[in-house]
Motif scaffolding. Structure first.
Motif, PDB file in Angstrom:
ATOM      1  N   THR A  55       0.725  -1.187   0.049  1.00 57.23           N
ATOM      2  CA  THR A  55       0.314  -0.195   0.363  1.00 57.23           C
ATOM      3  C   THR A  55       0.982   1.265   0.097  1.00 57.23           C
ATOM      4  O   THR A  55       0.681   2.025  -1.019  1.00 57.23           O
ATOM      5  CB  THR A  55      -0.777   0.023   0.920  1.00 57.23           C
ATOM      6  OG1 THR A  55      -1.267  -0.985   1.068  1.00 57.23           O
ATOM      7  CG2 THR A  55      -2.133   1.430   1.409  1.00 57.23           C
ATOM      8  N   ASP A 112      -5.838  -1.413  -4.448  1.00 60.63           N
ATOM      9  CA  ASP A 112      -5.595  -1.303  -2.845  1.00 60.63           C
ATOM     10  C   ASP A 112      -5.948  -2.938  -2.892  1.00 60.63           C
ATOM     11  O   ASP A 112      -7.235  -2.336  -2.759  1.00 60.63           O
ATOM     12  CB  ASP A 112      -5.031  -0.328  -2.052  1.00 60.63           C
ATOM     13  CG  ASP A 112      -4.179  -0.659  -1.584  1.00 60.63           C
ATOM     14  OD1 ASP A 112      -3.269  -1.375  -1.249  1.00 60.63           O
ATOM     15  OD2 ASP A 112      -3.857  -0.528   0.387  1.00 60.63           O
ATOM     16  N   ASP A 113      -4.902  -3.665  -2.320  1.00 58.77           N
ATOM     17  CA  ASP A 113      -6.155  -4.619  -1.682  1.00 58.77           C
ATOM     18  C   ASP A 113      -7.149  -5.614  -2.621  1.00 58.77           C
ATOM     19  O   ASP A 113      -8.081  -5.714  -2.217  1.00 58.77           O
ATOM     20  CB  ASP A 113      -6.719  -4.169  -0.722  1.00 58.77           C
ATOM     21  CG  ASP A 113      -6.459  -4.598   1.204  1.00 58.77           C
ATOM     22  OD1 ASP A 113      -5.397  -6.326   1.012  1.00 58.77           O
ATOM     23  OD2 ASP A 113      -6.420  -4.313   1.967  1.00 58.77           O
TER      24      ASP A 113
HETATM   25 MG   LIG Z   1      -2.559  -2.378   2.234  1.00 61.14          MG
END
Ligand SMILES: [Mg+2]
Ligand SMILES: Nc1ncnc2c1ncn2[C@@H]1O[C@H](COP(=O)(O)OP(=O)(O)OP(=O)(O)O)[C@@H](O)[C@H]1O
Length: 190
Positions: A55, A112-113
């Motif tokens: 991240t 993200d993720d």
């Molecule tokens: Mg992350």
């Protein structure tokens, strides 16, 4: 919230004396992220365990482009799907369409993720539509995931495996949070 994640404050973790291949995996991901930030092109995917800096690097790319005057969209995938679901109405809700289309066609999208958890068929379809459009239009996209490629939706995975478009980097280091703590304690103890 992630405005302070930059390349400048990303550590290559030399003091930890990581194993050479671990160190190299971190450096390669870092360099790829920097290059992508300089000239966003294709897809950049960063894999790695929890707390390995995925991240941080993704946000650093976004912050760098923002500094260059771009307007990247940074979206946490589970939140994005929640949001789309919440604003979705079968009677063609305008705000849903607007949001969805903005994400789908953003000149630079940071996802993200990306995971597999709780991916309902509906969510999987929405994600697929996003990836498919961005694949066909070759739109610059950054993806992070703590999962493995095998766990992803097969249609999305096949697009990521297209190495003409997508570069994949795996950070194999242990989580930074865990390893950084003893260091900090030692230093503050002086
Ligand atoms: Mg992350
Ligand atoms: N190499 C690094 N240098 C400096 N800070 C780092 C580094 N790696 C991680 N961090 C910091 O550690 C914390 C966790 O990192 P980050 O959130 O990027 O991990 P992640 O790989 O996204 O983990 P998760 O899979 O749990 O989301 C953040 O505060 C981040 O800024």
């Amino acid at each position: 919230m992630l405005g302070d994640r930059t390349f400048g404050n990303f550590s290559l973790r030399e003091p930890e004396h990581l194993a050479p291949e671990t160190q190299l995996s971190l450096e390669k991901a870092f360099r790829a992220a920097q290059e992508f930030a300089e000239r966003p092109k294709g897809w950049l995917m960063i894999l790695g365990g929890y707390g390995t800096g995925k991240t941080h690097l993704a946000a650093a790319i976004g912050n760098y482009r923002k500094g260059m005057g771009d307007d990247p969209i940074f979206a946490v995938v589970p939140d994005l799907l929640d949001h789309l679901r919440a604003t979705f109405s079968p009677s063609s809700n305008a705000s849903y369409d607007e949001m969805f289309n903005r994400v789908r066609s953003a000149p630079l999208l940071i996802l993200d993720d990306l995971g597999t958890q709780s991916a309902t068929p509906w969510a999987r379809e929405k994600l697929y539509q996003i990836f498919n459009e961005r694949y066909n239009a070759r739109l610059p996209t950054v993806i992070t995931t703590s999962g493995s490629l095998e766990e992803l939706d097969a249609r999305i995975r096949s697009r990521m495996m297209d190495n003409r478009l997508c570069s994949i980097y795996a950070i194999i280091a242990p989580g930074y949070r865990a390893t950084a703590k003893p260091e900090r304690t030692r230093r503050s103890g002086k």
